[in-house]
Design an enzyme around this catalytic site. Sequence first.
Site, mmCIF file in Angstrom:
data_model
loop_
_atom_site.group_PDB
_atom_site.id
_atom_site.type_symbol
_atom_site.label_atom_id
_atom_site.label_comp_id
_atom_site.label_asym_id
_atom_site.label_seq_id
_atom_site.Cartn_x
_atom_site.Cartn_y
_atom_site.Cartn_z
ATOM 1 N N MET A 38 0.860 -1.205 0.000
ATOM 2 C CA MET A 38 0.000 0.000 0.000
ATOM 3 C C MET A 38 0.885 1.240 0.000
ATOM 4 O O MET A 38 1.883 1.284 0.714
ATOM 5 C CB MET A 38 -0.883 0.018 1.243
ATOM 6 C CG MET A 38 -1.792 -1.180 1.387
ATOM 7 S SD MET A 38 -2.897 -0.971 2.795
ATOM 8 C CE MET A 38 -3.592 -2.621 2.894
ATOM 9 N N MET A 140 -12.144 -8.104 -5.030
ATOM 10 C CA MET A 140 -12.079 -7.640 -3.639
ATOM 11 C C MET A 140 -13.468 -7.697 -3.021
ATOM 12 O O MET A 140 -14.437 -7.216 -3.606
ATOM 13 C CB MET A 140 -11.591 -6.183 -3.584
ATOM 14 C CG MET A 140 -10.145 -5.954 -3.981
ATOM 15 S SD MET A 140 -8.926 -6.622 -2.856
ATOM 16 C CE MET A 140 -9.321 -5.835 -1.312
HETATM 17 C C1 DX5 Z 1 -7.192 -5.382 2.271
HETATM 18 C C2 DX5 Z 1 -6.170 -6.405 1.846
HETATM 19 C C3 DX5 Z 1 -6.467 -7.781 2.248
HETATM 20 C C4 DX5 Z 1 -6.617 -7.974 3.735
HETATM 21 C C5 DX5 Z 1 -7.426 -9.193 4.003
HETATM 22 O O1 DX5 Z 1 -6.863 -4.169 1.748
HETATM 23 O O2 DX5 Z 1 -6.035 -6.399 0.450
HETATM 24 O O3 DX5 Z 1 -5.532 -8.685 1.718
HETATM 25 O O4 DX5 Z 1 -5.409 -8.075 4.394
HETATM 26 O O5 DX5 Z 1 -7.546 -9.330 5.366
HETATM 27 P P1 DX5 Z 1 -8.779 -10.066 6.036
HETATM 28 O O6 DX5 Z 1 -8.726 -11.475 5.576
HETATM 29 O O7 DX5 Z 1 -8.509 -9.906 7.479
HETATM 30 O O8 DX5 Z 1 -10.017 -9.365 5.575
HETATM 31 ZN ZN ZN Z 2 -4.889 -8.056 -0.420
#
Ligand code: DX5
Ligand code: ZN
Length: 225
Positions: A38, A140
């Site tokens: 990120m 997502m």
């Molecule tokens: C969110 C990330 C995910 C996140 C998933 O921005 O891309 O990979 O870490 O975490 P959980 O499984 O805890 O939702």
């Molecule tokens: Zn992710």
Amino acid sequence: MVKAIISPSVLASDFGNLSAECRRMIKGGAEWLHMDVMDGHFVPNITMGAPILTCVHKGIPDIFMDCHMMVAQPEKWVNDIADAGGALYCFHLEATSDPISLIKAIHDRNMKAGVAISPDTPSTAITDEVGEKADMLLVMTVYPGRGGQKFLDRCVPKVAELRTRFPQKDIEVDGGVGPKTIDVCADAGFNVIVAGTAIFNAPNPEEVIQFLKDTVNTAQAKLAK
Ligand code: DX5
Ligand code: ZN
């Protein structure tokens, strides 16, 4: 029929012991490790970049780093992530105007190319051409930016739509995936399981990993009939 692959999201790991955490997951049955990059622009948070991935790769040379690039200019980081040992470079469709050239640049550096869509992007934004050229598609099921969010059911039909168009493609789901939400995703046809909190916070990660994989493989066998 595609096979279940598990890619634990290190966002839920102890970053101070990242390599050990990755090893713990591989020992528990993980084929891939999901590295959430990120940049503070595409999403409000900052996590890690190529220097950290380089260190992890040095310590675990055969690790498969599934790099989820939540960055504003995905074109900019292809070389750095390739040099760091990234195996798969998954960029957000929302962050680029030329996905085809980006997929080519990723392939030129011998990485697999993934295309991710955020909750508000329809699956049809992934054209047939982009979908065919990509090695993996990522749906997502939370807004990118942090772990531990609630799974958004409304994103699941996108998985089914993509599975219909791309029967042999790796399709990944990321966000709020765990034993309680795996069924709907598995029935929709995904096969690459990302889970952060559900795995890292479990007393027995290997049991959760096995359960998630078994659920996907059973659903795939049913879909293949
Ligand atoms: C969110 C990330 C995910 C996140 C998933 O921005 O891309 O990979 O870490 O975490 P959980 O499984 O805890 O939702
Ligand atoms: Zn992710």
